[in-house]
Design an enzyme around this catalytic site. Sequence first.
Site, mmCIF file in Angstrom:
data_model
loop_
_atom_site.group_PDB
_atom_site.id
_atom_site.type_symbol
_atom_site.label_atom_id
_atom_site.label_comp_id
_atom_site.label_asym_id
_atom_site.label_seq_id
_atom_site.Cartn_x
_atom_site.Cartn_y
_atom_site.Cartn_z
ATOM 1 N N ASP A 175 0.826 -1.204 0.000
ATOM 2 C CA ASP A 175 0.000 0.000 0.000
ATOM 3 C C ASP A 175 0.865 1.261 0.000
ATOM 4 O O ASP A 175 0.693 2.152 -0.823
ATOM 5 C CB ASP A 175 -0.811 0.040 1.309
ATOM 6 C CG ASP A 175 -2.298 -0.147 1.108
ATOM 7 O OD1 ASP A 175 -2.758 -0.049 -0.022
ATOM 8 O OD2 ASP A 175 -2.988 -0.388 2.121
ATOM 9 N N THR A 229 -7.727 -5.819 -0.662
ATOM 10 C CA THR A 229 -6.557 -6.295 0.108
ATOM 11 C C THR A 229 -6.669 -7.790 0.435
ATOM 12 O O THR A 229 -5.659 -8.484 0.475
ATOM 13 C CB THR A 229 -6.404 -5.495 1.417
ATOM 14 O OG1 THR A 229 -7.634 -5.522 2.113
ATOM 15 C CG2 THR A 229 -6.034 -4.055 1.128
#
Length: 358
Positions: free
Chosen positions: A57, A146
């Site tokens: 990320d 995710t």
Amino acid sequence: MTSARTNSSPGPLPGGGGAGALTAVRDAARVCRHVQMSLDQVRAMTKDDRSPVTIADYASQAVVARALAGDAATVGQVLVAEESAESLRAPEHATHLAATVAALRESGVWEDATPDDAIGAISAVGDPLAFDDDRPWWTFDPIDGTKGFLRGQQYAVALACIRRGRVVLGIMACPNLSIDHDASVEQADPRGTMYLGAEGEGVVEWVLGRPDGRRVRPRSSPREGAAVLAESVDSGHSDHSLSARIMSSAVGGEEGGGEHRVVRLDSQAKYAVVARGQADAYLRLPAKRGYVERIWDHAAGSIIAREAGCVVTDMHGRELDFGRGRGLEANAGVVVAPPGLHAKIIAAIGGMYAAGTP
Ligand code: AMP
Ligand code: MG
């Protein structure tokens, strides 16, 4: 299926943004893929099970923020993204920071990156409510989906340019999605696919990392066989039983009972799967009352579906309003489908509301 090869390259980017934005998303996807290939190593280094997502990320956001700030076409345009640098700066996250810098360097995307470079790039985020109305700005999801990323399945790296509350450009990398529209989305593809959608210009898709694109043809007629519904894997993100009832009513008419198949995948790759005709609809129905969708979860995907001829609205048929800040405050849920089916789905939802709470 719905596309034909044109061998045209994606070309310049209309609606704001230079080719730097395209390269940035491709590079961000490269870092994510690098981290995904070394999940166990990263976990061992940080002693934290979710750390691969955290690191990818941060690294992904650093790459894109740096590129937008360094491109003459986009310099000074504000970026709205989820991650802030505060936690990465904290001494207890020193191993996360080191792993983020290692991912940037080892992937070859930013070979001389330092911890200060990474933190500096990630810090460059703004608040959309403070923006001048006429200036384009960007929203970015460094890793959307995710859970898919951690499972080795679908996820997306998604960048979009917004102007006056409307998405004008979307760039989305789906590193595990095959360009073969007949391949199962549950199977991770080693090459991946990339999408570019620009207002009034249509959508182009190409194999991630290869410049030759092909146009995604707008969908006109429904496919043969049972309709295919795309939805989240996570039933906490979308109400699976409600979407089944809505589809059955939309496909089957007044008596309901219409047949459909369900394909579940993480991330806004669902928009691309509908855009290219592999699924007929994407439904996202609030599983928690009052949940406000984040703009970066929909901006890029929505223009890709729209430019392929699909209608994108919330579950009550309202256009998605990207001019309300970090959330789609004026909307509830999402419905994406070609025009005919979209109208039937909205009518089915309306009918359920008219008869009481669905
Ligand atoms: P998906 O992969 O389509 O299931 O969606 C992933 C996205 O769901 C994440 O990026 C989150 O921002 C978002 N999300 C988190 N909680 C919720 C929720 N309760 N309802 C809908 N979306 C959510
Ligand atoms: Mg997301």
